[in-house]
Enzyme design. Structure first.
Site, short mmCIF file in Angstrom:
data_model
loop_
_atom_site.label_atom_id
_atom_site.label_comp_id
_atom_site.label_asym_id
_atom_site.label_seq_id
_atom_site.Cartn_x
_atom_site.Cartn_y
_atom_site.Cartn_z
N HIS A 29 -4.05 -2.74 -5.13
CA HIS A 29 -3.92 -4.09 -4.59
C HIS A 29 -2.59 -4.18 -3.84
O HIS A 29 -1.55 -3.75 -4.33
CB HIS A 29 -3.97 -5.10 -5.73
CG HIS A 29 -3.62 -6.49 -5.31
ND1 HIS A 29 -4.12 -7.07 -4.16
CD2 HIS A 29 -2.79 -7.42 -5.86
CE1 HIS A 29 -3.63 -8.29 -4.04
NE2 HIS A 29 -2.82 -8.53 -5.05
N ASN A 87 -0.13 -10.00 1.22
CA ASN A 87 -1.04 -10.00 0.07
C ASN A 87 -2.25 -10.88 0.40
O ASN A 87 -2.13 -12.09 0.53
CB ASN A 87 -0.27 -10.55 -1.14
CG ASN A 87 -1.12 -10.63 -2.39
OD1 ASN A 87 -2.33 -10.48 -2.36
ND2 ASN A 87 -0.47 -10.88 -3.52
N CYS A 97 -6.86 -11.85 -7.57
CA CYS A 97 -6.66 -10.62 -6.79
C CYS A 97 -7.45 -9.44 -7.34
O CYS A 97 -7.63 -8.45 -6.64
CB CYS A 97 -5.18 -10.25 -6.75
SG CYS A 97 -4.15 -11.58 -6.18
O1 UT7 Z 1 -1.38 -10.74 -6.15
C1 UT7 Z 1 -0.42 -10.90 -7.15
C2 UT7 Z 1 0.61 -11.84 -6.69
N1 UT7 Z 1 1.94 -11.70 -6.92
C3 UT7 Z 1 2.74 -10.61 -6.97
O2 UT7 Z 1 2.37 -9.49 -6.99
C4 UT7 Z 1 4.20 -10.91 -7.00
C5 UT7 Z 1 4.97 -10.06 -7.96
N2 UT7 Z 1 6.38 -10.30 -7.79
C6 UT7 Z 1 7.06 -9.86 -6.73
O3 UT7 Z 1 6.52 -9.21 -5.87
C7 UT7 Z 1 8.55 -10.12 -6.67
O4 UT7 Z 1 8.95 -10.68 -7.90
C8 UT7 Z 1 8.94 -11.07 -5.51
C9 UT7 Z 1 8.75 -10.35 -4.19
C10 UT7 Z 1 8.11 -12.34 -5.54
C11 UT7 Z 1 10.41 -11.44 -5.66
O5 UT7 Z 1 11.21 -10.27 -5.68
P1 UT7 Z 1 12.34 -10.10 -6.77
O6 UT7 Z 1 13.03 -8.84 -6.48
O7 UT7 Z 1 11.67 -10.23 -8.12
O8 UT7 Z 1 13.29 -11.29 -6.46
P2 UT7 Z 1 13.75 -12.46 -7.44
O9 UT7 Z 1 12.59 -13.30 -7.86
O10 UT7 Z 1 14.56 -11.81 -8.48
O11 UT7 Z 1 14.65 -13.36 -6.47
C12 UT7 Z 1 15.86 -12.92 -5.99
C13 UT7 Z 1 16.51 -13.98 -5.12
C14 UT7 Z 1 16.48 -15.38 -5.71
O12 UT7 Z 1 17.74 -15.94 -5.48
P3 UT7 Z 1 18.79 -16.13 -6.68
O13 UT7 Z 1 18.09 -17.06 -7.64
O14 UT7 Z 1 19.02 -14.77 -7.23
O15 UT7 Z 1 19.96 -16.73 -5.97
C15 UT7 Z 1 15.45 -16.11 -4.87
O16 UT7 Z 1 15.74 -17.47 -4.74
O17 UT7 Z 1 15.84 -14.07 -3.85
C16 UT7 Z 1 15.60 -15.44 -3.53
N3 UT7 Z 1 14.41 -15.56 -2.71
C17 UT7 Z 1 14.41 -15.40 -1.37
N4 UT7 Z 1 15.39 -15.15 -0.48
C18 UT7 Z 1 15.08 -15.04 0.81
C19 UT7 Z 1 13.15 -15.79 -3.11
N5 UT7 Z 1 12.31 -15.80 -2.05
C20 UT7 Z 1 13.08 -15.56 -0.95
C21 UT7 Z 1 12.80 -15.45 0.42
N6 UT7 Z 1 13.81 -15.17 1.26
N7 UT7 Z 1 11.56 -15.56 0.92
#
Ligand code: UT7
Length: 311
Positions: free
Chosen positions: A236, A266, A112
């Site tokens: 980004h 993204n 990225c």
């Molecule tokens: O170009 C660079 C690429 N990547 C990034 O910039 C990503 C950086 N990270 C992020 O943007 C965030 O960490 C995410 C958007 C990926 C995730 O957000 P978060 O607030 O960190 O959520 P989390 O990983 O803490 O997940 C919370 C919950 C989990 O459930 P449990 O384990 O707490 O029960 C996930 O399983 O949300 C669940 N979850 C979803 N629920 C509904 C994960 N993906 C989804 C989804 N829909 N698509």
């Protein structure tokens, strides 16, 4: 000699996939995606539409805006993690399609942050006087390495391309400062393993909310300005919460940050040049504005520049 941006362009595929469409593909919902990421919809390339096709459309617009012909290009750099194939490169395909018979061509692989690596590489060639016109394109067809059964990642990504033509500009304009960095120890947090993207979202998030604000402030101050002097921040487009962290650290208002993550998700290396091109076309970017571009990504990699807009 100063290196600056002479023209910009962008292209996104026609097909729109909304969060509501995603609800039919994996166990997710619009509210989760919007509140955690800011994404509402993304664009998906057609089966036969390759990364080089997206790149070519964006490149043509940027050359037109710059008033530079294909044969006037000295170098083509394409930042992508989703080339049509490993070789011939996307940049070589553009070289032919644009009639850039005098240009060298290579792809840049920094995930990225790839567009940032391209801009800084181009700056060196221009400022040494070695090359005059360089095309830098960020282009991705992430949909082909997306695991459509993994809700942790498939809701995040989209396809698209953005381009910039760089060349010599007047002494008080162009790139003023930059930072590039890498931390290979964080590689496993965001990687293509097998056919698909795998990500430890929380770890990448922690890295990004630290690095994006730090790099943004660094380049603004290194350029000789106070951080609040930044007129337009182009981060980004991965997650609105990460982008807001950078904006808030600079101490600038919401209208001074480019946001298209809601429309495109993204798009990796394409996200910054798409936002830059949109900013030029919608009049957000004006001559003599202090612009900061900042990106981070798999590798881990990061990069930022501060530049004064205009020729
Ligand atoms: O170009 C660079 C690429 N990547 C990034 O910039 C990503 C950086 N990270 C992020 O943007 C965030 O960490 C995410 C958007 C990926 C995730 O957000 P978060 O607030 O960190 O959520 P989390 O990983 O803490 O997940 C919370 C919950 C989990 O459930 P449990 O384990 O707490 O029960 C996930 O399983 O949300 C669940 N979850 C979803 N629920 C509904 C994960 N993906 C989804 C989804 N829909 N698509």
């Amino acid at each position: 000699m100063k290196a600056g941006i002479l023209g910009t362009g962008h292209y996104v595929p026609e097909k729109v996939l909304t969060n509501f469409d995603m609800e039919k593909i994996v166990d997710t919902n619009d509210e989760w995606i919007r509140t955690r990421t800011g994404i509402e919809e993304r664009r998906i390339a057609a089966d036969q539409e390759e990364t080089s096709d997206l790149a070519l459309e964006a490149a043509k617009v940027s050359l037109e805006e710059a008033g530079v012909k294909g044969e006037e290009l000295d170098l083509i750099l394409v930042a992508t993690v989703t080339p049509d194939q490993s070789f011939p490169t996307v940049s070589c395909k553009l070289q032919e399609a644009l009639g850039a018979t005098n240009a060298a061509a290579m792809d840049v692989s920094a995930a990225c942050a790839g567009f940032m690596y391209g801009v800084i590489t181009a700056k060196q060639f221009i400022e040494t006087g070695a090359y005059k016109h360089i095309l830098i394109v960020g282009a991705e067809k992430l949909s082909k390495i997306t695991d459509w059964e993994d809700r942790n990642t498939c809701v995040l990504f989209g396809d698209g391309a953005g381009a910039a033509v760089m060349g010599p500009v007047s002494e008080d304009r162009g790139v003023l400062s930059f930072e590039l960095g890498a931390d290979g120890s964080g590689g496993p947090h965001l990687a293509q393993t097998g056919d698909f993207i795998h990500m430890n979202g929380r770890e990448v998030f922690k890295f990004a909310v630290r690095q994006m604000p730090e790099s943004s402030v660094y380049v603004a101050e290194k350029a000789g300005y106070a951080k609040e002097d930044v007129d337009y921040l182009i981060p980004h487009q991965a997650n609105i919460r990460i982008m807001d962290a950078a904006r808030q650290r600079l101490g600038i208002s919401e209208d001074k940050m480019a946001v298209n993550v809601n429309k495109y998700g993204n798009t990796s290396a394409a996200s910054i040049p798409i936002a830059l091109s949109e900013g030029v076309k919608n009049g957000k970017i004006k001559d003599d504005d202090l612009i900061v571009l900042v990106g981070f990504g798999g590798g881990l990699t990061w990069g930022a520049v501060a530049l004064k807009w205009g020729k």
